[in-house]
Design a protein around this motif. Structure first.
Motif, PDB file in Angstrom:
ATOM      1  N   GLY A  25       1.053  -1.271   0.030  1.00 22.77           N
ATOM      2  CA  GLY A  25       0.077   0.095  -0.183  1.00 22.77           C
ATOM      3  C   GLY A  25       0.810   1.180  -0.052  1.00 22.77           C
ATOM      4  O   GLY A  25       1.945   1.290   0.293  1.00 22.77           O
ATOM      5  N   VAL A  26       0.116   2.184  -0.326  1.00 24.95           N
ATOM      6  CA  VAL A  26       0.589   3.756  -0.469  1.00 24.95           C
ATOM      7  C   VAL A  26       1.160   4.119   1.309  1.00 24.95           C
ATOM      8  O   VAL A  26       0.296   3.995   1.951  1.00 24.95           O
ATOM      9  CB  VAL A  26       0.037   4.744  -1.083  1.00 24.95           C
ATOM     10  N   ALA A  27       2.527   4.698   1.260  1.00 28.36           N
ATOM     11  CA  ALA A  27       3.034   4.975   2.545  1.00 28.36           C
ATOM     12  C   ALA A  27       2.984   6.540   2.865  1.00 28.36           C
ATOM     13  O   ALA A  27       3.167   7.147   1.701  1.00 28.36           O
ATOM     14  CB  ALA A  27       4.041   4.347   2.894  1.00 28.36           C
ATOM     15  N   SER A  28       2.563   6.919   3.824  1.00 29.66           N
ATOM     16  CA  SER A  28       2.620   8.485   4.168  1.00 29.66           C
ATOM     17  C   SER A  28       3.947   8.912   4.215  1.00 29.66           C
ATOM     18  O   SER A  28       4.831   8.164   4.808  1.00 29.66           O
ATOM     19  CB  SER A  28       1.621   8.901   5.231  1.00 29.66           C
ATOM     20  N   ASN A  29       4.335  10.195   4.100  1.00 30.92           N
ATOM     21  CA  ASN A  29       5.568  10.722   4.638  1.00 30.92           C
ATOM     22  C   ASN A  29       5.429  11.307   5.978  1.00 30.92           C
ATOM     23  O   ASN A  29       4.718  12.290   6.110  1.00 30.92           O
ATOM     24  CB  ASN A  29       6.024  12.118   3.479  1.00 30.92           C
ATOM     25  N   ALA A  30       6.005  10.588   6.895  1.00 30.90           N
ATOM     26  CA  ALA A  30       5.507  10.785   8.150  1.00 30.90           C
ATOM     27  C   ALA A  30       6.666  10.397   9.238  1.00 30.90           C
ATOM     28  O   ALA A  30       7.692   9.415   8.512  1.00 30.90           O
ATOM     29  CB  ALA A  30       4.411  10.327   8.815  1.00 30.90           C
ATOM     30  N   ALA A  31       6.988  10.878  10.459  1.00 34.18           N
ATOM     31  CA  ALA A  31       7.788  10.350  11.242  1.00 34.18           C
ATOM     32  C   ALA A  31       7.719   9.046  11.642  1.00 34.18           C
ATOM     33  O   ALA A  31       8.672   8.020  11.801  1.00 34.18           O
ATOM     34  CB  ALA A  31       8.005  11.138  12.432  1.00 34.18           C
ATOM     35  N   TRP A  54      11.156   2.701  -2.295  1.00 35.13           N
ATOM     36  CA  TRP A  54      11.685   3.234  -1.039  1.00 35.13           C
ATOM     37  C   TRP A  54      12.758   2.350  -0.834  1.00 35.13           C
ATOM     38  O   TRP A  54      12.503   1.542   0.403  1.00 35.13           O
ATOM     39  CB  TRP A  54      10.905   3.638   0.027  1.00 35.13           C
ATOM     40  N   PRO A  55      13.484   1.784  -1.589  1.00 39.75           N
ATOM     41  CA  PRO A  55      14.688   0.799  -0.970  1.00 39.75           C
ATOM     42  C   PRO A  55      15.443   0.856   0.137  1.00 39.75           C
ATOM     43  O   PRO A  55      16.036   0.136   0.750  1.00 39.75           O
ATOM     44  CB  PRO A  55      15.509   0.512  -2.183  1.00 39.75           C
ATOM     45  N   GLU A  56      15.410   2.302   0.494  1.00 38.58           N
ATOM     46  CA  GLU A  56      16.018   2.731   1.798  1.00 38.58           C
ATOM     47  C   GLU A  56      15.620   1.903   3.162  1.00 38.58           C
ATOM     48  O   GLU A  56      16.275   1.584   4.032  1.00 38.58           O
ATOM     49  CB  GLU A  56      16.054   4.286   2.102  1.00 38.58           C
ATOM     50  N   VAL A  57      14.279   1.562   3.177  1.00 36.22           N
ATOM     51  CA  VAL A  57      13.799   0.911   4.149  1.00 36.22           C
ATOM     52  C   VAL A  57      13.480  -0.473   4.036  1.00 36.22           C
ATOM     53  O   VAL A  57      12.926  -1.258   4.865  1.00 36.22           O
ATOM     54  CB  VAL A  57      12.440   1.691   4.511  1.00 36.22           C
ATOM     55  N   ALA A  58      13.765  -1.216   2.700  1.00 33.71           N
ATOM     56  CA  ALA A  58      13.696  -2.428   2.518  1.00 33.71           C
ATOM     57  C   ALA A  58      14.430  -3.293   3.361  1.00 33.71           C
ATOM     58  O   ALA A  58      15.689  -2.966   3.484  1.00 33.71           O
ATOM     59  CB  ALA A  58      13.853  -2.833   1.171  1.00 33.71           C
ATOM     60  N   GLY A  59      13.870  -4.358   4.023  1.00 30.75           N
ATOM     61  CA  GLY A  59      14.807  -4.985   5.070  1.00 30.75           C
ATOM     62  C   GLY A  59      14.767  -4.701   6.370  1.00 30.75           C
ATOM     63  O   GLY A  59      15.412  -5.571   7.140  1.00 30.75           O
ATOM     64  N   LEU A  74       3.771   2.439  11.415  1.00 29.54           N
ATOM     65  CA  LEU A  74       5.170   1.722  11.523  1.00 29.54           C
ATOM     66  C   LEU A  74       5.867   2.659  12.382  1.00 29.54           C
ATOM     67  O   LEU A  74       6.412   3.561  11.982  1.00 29.54           O
ATOM     68  CB  LEU A  74       5.876   1.478  10.253  1.00 29.54           C
ATOM     69  N   ALA A  75       6.100   2.282  13.702  1.00 31.00           N
ATOM     70  CA  ALA A  75       6.779   3.012  14.747  1.00 31.00           C
ATOM     71  C   ALA A  75       8.410   3.355  14.318  1.00 31.00           C
ATOM     72  O   ALA A  75       8.998   2.140  14.023  1.00 31.00           O
ATOM     73  CB  ALA A  75       6.688   2.463  15.934  1.00 31.00           C
ATOM     74  N   GLY A  76       8.830   4.656  14.240  1.00 30.12           N
ATOM     75  CA  GLY A  76      10.272   4.623  13.941  1.00 30.12           C
ATOM     76  C   GLY A  76      10.752   4.601  12.393  1.00 30.12           C
ATOM     77  O   GLY A  76      11.752   5.059  12.155  1.00 30.12           O
ATOM     78  N   ILE A  77       9.544   4.160  11.550  1.00 26.94           N
ATOM     79  CA  ILE A  77      10.034   4.507  10.118  1.00 26.94           C
ATOM     80  C   ILE A  77       9.920   5.661   9.584  1.00 26.94           C
ATOM     81  O   ILE A  77       8.594   6.260   9.123  1.00 26.94           O
ATOM     82  CB  ILE A  77       9.123   3.228   9.294  1.00 26.94           C
ATOM     83  N   ASN A  78      10.813   6.612   9.549  1.00 25.35           N
ATOM     84  CA  ASN A  78      10.646   8.051   9.275  1.00 25.35           C
ATOM     85  C   ASN A  78      10.893   8.167   7.843  1.00 25.35           C
ATOM     86  O   ASN A  78      12.113   8.024   7.167  1.00 25.35           O
ATOM     87  CB  ASN A  78      11.812   8.709  10.231  1.00 25.35           C
ATOM     88  N   THR A  79       9.937   8.641   7.237  1.00 22.52           N
ATOM     89  CA  THR A  79       9.983   9.050   5.818  1.00 22.52           C
ATOM     90  C   THR A  79       9.598  10.612   5.323  1.00 22.52           C
ATOM     91  O   THR A  79       9.122  10.768   4.214  1.00 22.52           O
ATOM     92  CB  THR A  79       9.080   7.984   4.940  1.00 22.52           C
ATOM     93  N   THR A  80       9.879  11.382   6.474  1.00 20.02           N
ATOM     94  CA  THR A  80       9.605  12.567   6.204  1.00 20.02           C
ATOM     95  C   THR A  80      10.666  13.401   5.107  1.00 20.02           C
ATOM     96  O   THR A  80      10.267  14.493   4.569  1.00 20.02           O
ATOM     97  CB  THR A  80       9.922  13.570   7.526  1.00 20.02           C
ATOM     98  N   ASN A  81      11.754  12.969   4.832  1.00 20.37           N
ATOM     99  CA  ASN A  81      12.695  13.298   3.939  1.00 20.37           C
ATOM    100  C   ASN A  81      12.157  13.074   2.486  1.00 20.37           C
ATOM    101  O   ASN A  81      12.488  12.033   1.730  1.00 20.37           O
ATOM    102  CB  ASN A  81      13.957  12.777   3.971  1.00 20.37           C
ATOM    103  N   ASP A  83      13.194  14.024  -0.278  1.00 24.27           N
ATOM    104  CA  ASP A  83      14.378  13.649  -1.227  1.00 24.27           C
ATOM    105  C   ASP A  83      14.516  12.335  -1.280  1.00 24.27           C
ATOM    106  O   ASP A  83      14.978  11.816  -2.564  1.00 24.27           O
ATOM    107  CB  ASP A  83      15.605  14.422  -0.975  1.00 24.27           C
ATOM    108  N   LYS A  84      14.472  11.695  -0.218  1.00 20.90           N
ATOM    109  CA  LYS A  84      14.512  10.251  -0.355  1.00 20.90           C
ATOM    110  C   LYS A  84      13.363   9.505  -0.682  1.00 20.90           C
ATOM    111  O   LYS A  84      13.331   8.368  -1.262  1.00 20.90           O
ATOM    112  CB  LYS A  84      15.225   9.546   1.006  1.00 20.90           C
ATOM    113  N   PHE A  85      12.411   9.949  -0.131  1.00 20.45           N
ATOM    114  CA  PHE A  85      11.042   9.142  -0.133  1.00 20.45           C
ATOM    115  C   PHE A  85       9.972   9.815  -0.888  1.00 20.45           C
ATOM    116  O   PHE A  85       9.237  10.776  -0.286  1.00 20.45           O
ATOM    117  CB  PHE A  85      10.614   8.799   1.347  1.00 20.45           C
TER     118      PHE A  85
END
Length: 218
Positions: A25-31, A54-59, A74-81, A83-85
């Motif tokens: 599913g689509v993920a939000s850009n959030a802390a 978003w391969p930066e969080v794969a694995g 998802l606690a702690g999966i920070n996707t606010t950047n 430029d990356k996400f």
């Protein structure tokens, strides 16, 4: 007085019993990213993340901090950047098996991590005296560990069965928190044979990403 953190007393477990993905599913850009996916998860569950967007969080492995039938936080999966996400990225979630699906690997004689070092390139110009460096990524990560050999042990049977497969290892500390390692396991069943030394076997895990530290559930 500060208590120095040491891993002494931690227990190592492995599983290759990963189920089919819950969904994508689509993920939000959030802390703490929120994934729009149909699910029956409860807060406190653990999930393994995969993503082509978003391969930066794969694995990585994360604890579910909140869930309803249509979304998971998802606690702690920070996707606010962004430029990356980039907005609209999709995550695929796989529930981490229950504790009963993990096999303990007793009598660990050595455990270490390697890789993850910053890789750089260099720019040099004829008309500029000082060269400059730029980051190009990080080297591949791996975990290697050795355990005492026992020919009829449950740990050896689990390693033989998981050899060459994608696995999840967890190192559980005495306070109940754990570090998770997701990657392909390669097990060498040839026990060491040095005179007067305990026989051990060695496993190498080619990690998909950095290890994931997960605090004990509240």
């Amino acid at each position: 007085m500060r208590k120095v953190p040491v891993p002494d007393g931690a227990k190592l477990y492995v599983t290759a019993a990963l189920q089919a993905a819950i969904g994508s599913g689509v993920a939000s850009n959030a802390a703490s990213a929120v994934v729009a996916v149909a699910n029956d998860l409860s807060a406190g569950a653990l999930v393994l993340i995969d993503s082509e967007d978003w391969p930066e969080v794969a694995g990585l492995i994360a604890r579910v901090s909140a869930a309803d039938p249509a979304s998971v936080t998802l606690a702690g999966i920070n996707t606010t950047n962004t430029d990356k996400f980039s907005a609209g990225g999709k995550l695929t979630l796989v529930e981490v098996p229950a504790a009963a699906e993990f096999t303990r690997l007793p009598y660990v004689t050595a455990l270490g991590l390697s890789g993850g070092e910053l890789q750089t390139g260099t720019s040099e110009y004829l008309d500029v005296e000082a060269a400059s460096e730029y980051a190009t990524g990080r080297s591949p990560r791996r975990m290697e560990y050795s355990v005492s050999f026992k020919d009829d042990g449950a740990g050896r049977a689990a390693l033989l069965a998981a050899d060459g497969k994608f696995t999840v290892h967890k190192l559980v500390y005495k306070n109940g928190s754990a570090t998770y390692y997701a990657g392909e396991l390669h097990y060498n069943d040839a026990a060491s044979t040095e005179k007067g030394q305990e026989q051990t076997t060695t496993s190498t895990v080619l990690l998909q990403n950095a290890p994931s530290y997960v605090a004990k559930a509240a």
